[in-house]
Design a protein around this motif. Structure first.
Motif, PDB file in Angstrom:
ATOM      1  N   ASN A  82       0.896  -1.282  -0.125  1.00 15.77           N
ATOM      2  CA  ASN A  82      -0.098   0.047   0.089  1.00 15.77           C
ATOM      3  C   ASN A  82       0.933   1.212  -0.106  1.00 15.77           C
ATOM      4  OD1 ASN A  82      -2.272  -1.422   0.125  1.00 15.77           O
ATOM      5  ND2 ASN A  82      -2.334  -1.695   2.462  1.00 15.77           N
ATOM      6  N   GLY A  83       2.378   1.138  -0.081  1.00 17.37           N
ATOM      7  CA  GLY A  83       3.112   2.253   0.072  1.00 17.37           C
ATOM      8  C   GLY A  83       3.227   2.978   1.099  1.00 17.37           C
ATOM      9  N   ASP A  84       2.918   2.342   2.321  1.00 16.52           N
ATOM     10  CA  ASP A  84       3.108   2.841   3.487  1.00 16.52           C
ATOM     11  C   ASP A  84       4.270   2.372   4.308  1.00 16.52           C
ATOM     12  OD1 ASP A  84       2.557   3.976   6.130  1.00 16.52           O
ATOM     13  OD2 ASP A  84       0.624   3.096   6.429  1.00 16.52           O
ATOM     14  N   GLU A  85       5.310   2.955   4.124  1.00 22.22           N
ATOM     15  CA  GLU A  85       6.559   2.331   4.522  1.00 22.22           C
ATOM     16  C   GLU A  85       6.746   2.610   6.033  1.00 22.22           C
ATOM     17  OE1 GLU A  85      11.517   2.960   3.739  1.00 22.22           O
ATOM     18  OE2 GLU A  85       9.772   2.800   1.963  1.00 22.22           O
ATOM     19  N   VAL A  86       6.099   3.620   6.666  1.00 21.09           N
ATOM     20  CA  VAL A  86       6.124   4.120   8.142  1.00 21.09           C
ATOM     21  C   VAL A  86       5.530   2.814   8.900  1.00 21.09           C
ATOM     22  CG1 VAL A  86       5.479   5.600   9.930  1.00 21.09           C
ATOM     23  CG2 VAL A  86       6.399   6.571   7.645  1.00 21.09           C
ATOM     24  N   THR A  87       4.508   2.466   8.500  1.00 21.39           N
ATOM     25  CA  THR A  87       3.782   1.310   8.895  1.00 21.39           C
ATOM     26  C   THR A  87       4.779  -0.111   8.884  1.00 21.39           C
ATOM     27  OG1 THR A  87       1.760   2.351   8.794  1.00 21.39           O
ATOM     28  CG2 THR A  87       1.582  -0.056   9.215  1.00 21.39           C
ATOM     29  N   ALA A  88       5.138  -0.173   7.623  1.00 23.53           N
ATOM     30  CA  ALA A  88       5.742  -1.431   7.271  1.00 23.53           C
ATOM     31  C   ALA A  88       7.189  -1.416   8.115  1.00 23.53           C
ATOM     32  CB  ALA A  88       6.450  -1.446   5.873  1.00 23.53           C
ATOM     33  N   ARG A  89       7.688  -0.175   8.287  1.00 24.34           N
ATOM     34  CA  ARG A  89       9.061  -0.308   9.194  1.00 24.34           C
ATOM     35  C   ARG A  89       8.620  -0.651  10.724  1.00 24.34           C
ATOM     36  NH1 ARG A  89      13.957   2.307   9.133  1.00 24.34           N
ATOM     37  NH2 ARG A  89      13.747   2.957   7.207  1.00 24.34           N
ATOM     38  N   SER A 196      20.859 -19.768  34.966  1.00 24.83           N
ATOM     39  CA  SER A 196      20.077 -19.423  33.892  1.00 24.83           C
ATOM     40  C   SER A 196      20.665 -18.457  32.999  1.00 24.83           C
ATOM     41  CB  SER A 196      18.967 -18.684  34.671  1.00 24.83           C
ATOM     42  OG  SER A 196      19.286 -17.554  35.225  1.00 24.83           O
ATOM     43  N   THR A 197      20.250 -18.711  31.950  1.00 21.13           N
ATOM     44  CA  THR A 197      20.996 -17.688  30.870  1.00 21.13           C
ATOM     45  C   THR A 197      19.649 -17.084  29.886  1.00 21.13           C
ATOM     46  OG1 THR A 197      21.070 -19.677  29.120  1.00 21.13           O
ATOM     47  CG2 THR A 197      23.061 -18.876  30.533  1.00 21.13           C
ATOM     48  N   GLY A 198      19.891 -15.966  29.357  1.00 19.14           N
ATOM     49  CA  GLY A 198      18.754 -15.408  28.572  1.00 19.14           C
ATOM     50  C   GLY A 198      19.466 -14.474  27.710  1.00 19.14           C
ATOM     51  N   ASN A 199      18.978 -14.263  26.570  1.00 18.03           N
ATOM     52  CA  ASN A 199      19.233 -13.261  25.584  1.00 18.03           C
ATOM     53  C   ASN A 199      18.511 -11.913  25.786  1.00 18.03           C
ATOM     54  OD1 ASN A 199      21.122 -14.883  24.548  1.00 18.03           O
ATOM     55  ND2 ASN A 199      19.569 -15.959  23.128  1.00 18.03           N
ATOM     56  N   ALA A 200      19.241 -10.863  25.750  1.00 19.48           N
ATOM     57  CA  ALA A 200      18.458  -9.602  26.096  1.00 19.48           C
ATOM     58  C   ALA A 200      17.756  -9.323  24.726  1.00 19.48           C
ATOM     59  CB  ALA A 200      19.439  -8.412  26.448  1.00 19.48           C
ATOM     60  N   SER A 201      16.640  -8.759  24.517  1.00 16.26           N
ATOM     61  CA  SER A 201      15.928  -8.457  23.325  1.00 16.26           C
ATOM     62  C   SER A 201      16.745  -7.176  23.005  1.00 16.26           C
ATOM     63  CB  SER A 201      14.346  -7.918  23.704  1.00 16.26           C
ATOM     64  OG  SER A 201      13.940  -9.199  24.272  1.00 16.26           O
ATOM     65  N   GLY A 202      16.717  -7.224  21.595  1.00 19.93           N
ATOM     66  CA  GLY A 202      17.471  -6.141  21.052  1.00 19.93           C
ATOM     67  C   GLY A 202      16.518  -4.983  20.760  1.00 19.93           C
ATOM     68  N   ASP A 203      17.203  -3.686  20.663  1.00 22.76           N
ATOM     69  CA  ASP A 203      16.261  -2.467  20.585  1.00 22.76           C
ATOM     70  C   ASP A 203      15.413  -2.525  19.474  1.00 22.76           C
ATOM     71  OD1 ASP A 203      15.401   0.110  20.556  1.00 22.76           O
ATOM     72  OD2 ASP A 203      17.327   1.030  20.955  1.00 22.76           O
ATOM     73  N   ALA A 204      13.969  -2.235  19.657  1.00 22.05           N
ATOM     74  CA  ALA A 204      13.572  -2.039  18.635  1.00 22.05           C
ATOM     75  C   ALA A 204      13.687  -1.144  17.468  1.00 22.05           C
ATOM     76  CB  ALA A 204      11.800  -1.993  18.898  1.00 22.05           C
ATOM     77  N   THR A 205      14.493   0.040  17.919  1.00 22.65           N
ATOM     78  CA  THR A 205      14.562   0.741  17.002  1.00 22.65           C
ATOM     79  C   THR A 205      15.732   0.807  16.146  1.00 22.65           C
ATOM     80  OG1 THR A 205      15.471   2.179  18.835  1.00 22.65           O
ATOM     81  CG2 THR A 205      13.268   2.575  18.443  1.00 22.65           C
ATOM     82  N   GLN A 206      16.336  -0.339  16.180  1.00 22.93           N
ATOM     83  CA  GLN A 206      17.752  -0.459  15.584  1.00 22.93           C
ATOM     84  C   GLN A 206      17.520  -0.331  14.131  1.00 22.93           C
ATOM     85  OE1 GLN A 206      19.419  -4.251  16.686  1.00 22.93           O
ATOM     86  NE2 GLN A 206      19.927  -3.788  18.689  1.00 22.93           N
ATOM     87  N   SER A 207      18.152   0.717  13.569  1.00 26.35           N
ATOM     88  CA  SER A 207      17.644   1.108  12.307  1.00 26.35           C
ATOM     89  C   SER A 207      18.417   0.034  11.317  1.00 26.35           C
ATOM     90  CB  SER A 207      18.273   2.234  11.831  1.00 26.35           C
ATOM     91  OG  SER A 207      19.664   2.661  12.333  1.00 26.35           O
ATOM     92  N   ALA A 208      19.495  -0.444  11.735  1.00 25.04           N
ATOM     93  CA  ALA A 208      20.389  -1.157  10.689  1.00 25.04           C
ATOM     94  C   ALA A 208      19.316  -2.569  10.505  1.00 25.04           C
ATOM     95  CB  ALA A 208      21.571  -1.575  11.114  1.00 25.04           C
ATOM     96  N   ALA A 209      19.140  -3.125  11.676  1.00 23.01           N
ATOM     97  CA  ALA A 209      18.221  -4.402  11.386  1.00 23.01           C
ATOM     98  C   ALA A 209      16.729  -4.191  10.848  1.00 23.01           C
ATOM     99  CB  ALA A 209      17.976  -4.930  12.830  1.00 23.01           C
ATOM    100  N   VAL A 210      16.292  -3.244  11.169  1.00 24.00           N
ATOM    101  CA  VAL A 210      14.952  -2.851  10.463  1.00 24.00           C
ATOM    102  C   VAL A 210      15.078  -2.459   9.159  1.00 24.00           C
ATOM    103  CG1 VAL A 210      13.177  -1.132  10.626  1.00 24.00           C
ATOM    104  CG2 VAL A 210      13.817  -2.150  12.546  1.00 24.00           C
ATOM    105  N   ASN A 211      16.207  -2.038   8.757  1.00 21.87           N
ATOM    106  CA  ASN A 211      16.320  -1.478   7.198  1.00 21.87           C
ATOM    107  C   ASN A 211      16.797  -2.789   6.330  1.00 21.87           C
ATOM    108  OD1 ASN A 211      16.081   1.259   7.657  1.00 21.87           O
ATOM    109  ND2 ASN A 211      18.178   1.563   7.889  1.00 21.87           N
ATOM    110  N   ASP A 212      17.429  -4.020   7.058  1.00 18.89           N
ATOM    111  CA  ASP A 212      17.680  -5.059   6.550  1.00 18.89           C
ATOM    112  C   ASP A 212      16.256  -5.615   6.297  1.00 18.89           C
ATOM    113  OD1 ASP A 212      20.255  -4.382   6.226  1.00 18.89           O
ATOM    114  OD2 ASP A 212      20.913  -5.699   8.022  1.00 18.89           O
ATOM    115  N   GLU A 213      15.787  -5.908   7.240  1.00 23.33           N
ATOM    116  CA  GLU A 213      14.422  -6.472   7.072  1.00 23.33           C
ATOM    117  C   GLU A 213      13.441  -5.904   5.984  1.00 23.33           C
ATOM    118  OE1 GLU A 213      11.658  -9.323   7.828  1.00 23.33           O
ATOM    119  OE2 GLU A 213      13.597  -9.247   8.327  1.00 23.33           O
ATOM    120  N   LEU A 214      13.308  -4.565   5.989  1.00 24.91           N
ATOM    121  CA  LEU A 214      12.538  -3.891   5.029  1.00 24.91           C
ATOM    122  C   LEU A 214      12.717  -4.281   3.747  1.00 24.91           C
ATOM    123  CD1 LEU A 214      11.891  -0.405   6.657  1.00 24.91           C
ATOM    124  CD2 LEU A 214       9.962  -2.364   6.238  1.00 24.91           C
ATOM    125  N   GLU A 215      14.392  -4.283   3.458  1.00 22.80           N
ATOM    126  CA  GLU A 215      14.981  -4.716   2.143  1.00 22.80           C
ATOM    127  C   GLU A 215      14.497  -5.938   1.783  1.00 22.80           C
ATOM    128  OE1 GLU A 215      16.156  -2.763  -0.007  1.00 22.80           O
ATOM    129  OE2 GLU A 215      15.859  -0.914   1.306  1.00 22.80           O
TER     130      GLU A 215
END
Length: 226
Positions: A82-89, A196-215
């Motif tokens: 739908n051309g809505d990149e903000v929502t897609a991001r 006990s071990t656990g992986n900390a969740s990454g920052d949801a605003t990581q632009s590099a990861a989000v950009n890669d996912e969008l691509e």
């Protein structure tokens, strides 16, 4: 320093008079060892059940979160169409966060399964040891009864002159035995192995990861229309 009676109370669950009269009775002592081993076996069985439940719960959480990640991917693809990149991001960032959470729950489930496997091995060893010692206890009981028959004449329980009676010597033997137990307990090692071990969740605003996912999603969307 604790008195001999205090130390006796700490080292055995039998009554004081029973300890005084039967401290060196091998049947009494092995009976206490077997009761301790029964408690250890019961504890291990409870821990196995707890870890099995924990593994099931974490696996269910992982599956539920993985499903949310798929839904976020669908929303991201729809927004791109739908051309809505903000929502897609935003949806792509959400998907990444869900995938990390799902992986964390999956790791915790695996750790619980590993603990179950280790506890099951230890439980099997404990049960085998219990069966062996129980058979040995029966043998010792038979030998003790035979020895008791041969020893009907006893020395007096009181001290006479410079010679110690059975009661005094008995107390001396009890203290020596208790000191030996305390020394053994000090050098005996025991450890807990749980962690006990656990992986900390990454920052949801990581632009590099989000950009890669969008691509990646854009490429997926392009392949649909080609």
């Amino acid at each position: 320093m604790s008195s001999i009676f205090d130390r006796i109370a700490n080292l055995t669950k039998a009554s004081l008079h029973e300890v005084l009269n039967k401290m060196e009775d091998p049947v009494l002592m092995t009976g206490q060892y077997l009761r301790n081993l029964e408690e250890d076996i019961d504890t291990a069985e409870k821990m196995i059940k707890e870890q099995q439940i924990a593994a099931t719960v974490q696996e269910r959480k992982s599956a539920d979160i993985a499903h949310l990640a798929k839904q976020s991917e669908v929303r991201a693809l729809t927004a791109l169409e739908n051309g809505d990149e903000v929502t897609a991001r935003h949806a792509a960032a959400e998907k990444i966060r869900y995938e990390e959470q799902a992986q964390q729950y999956a790791n915790e489930a695996k750790e619980a399964h590993d603990r179950v496997a280790e506890l099951e091995v230890r439980l099997a060893e404990g049960k085998a040891e219990y069966a062996r010692l129980k058979e040995k206890r029966n043998e010792l009981a038979a030998r003790a009864r035979k020895a008791q028959v041969k020893s009907e004449t006893k020395r007096p329980n009181f001290s006479y002159g410079i010679e110690s009676g059975d009661a005094a010597r008995g107390f001396e033997r009890m203290e020596e035995k208790i000191l030996d137990w305390e020394a053994r307990q000090e050098v005996a090692g025991s450890g807990a192995y749980y962690g006990s071990t656990g992986n900390a969740s990454g920052d949801a605003t990581q632009s590099a990861a989000v950009n890669d996912e969008l691509e990646r999603l854009k490429e997926q969307l392009s392949s649909r229309h080609s």
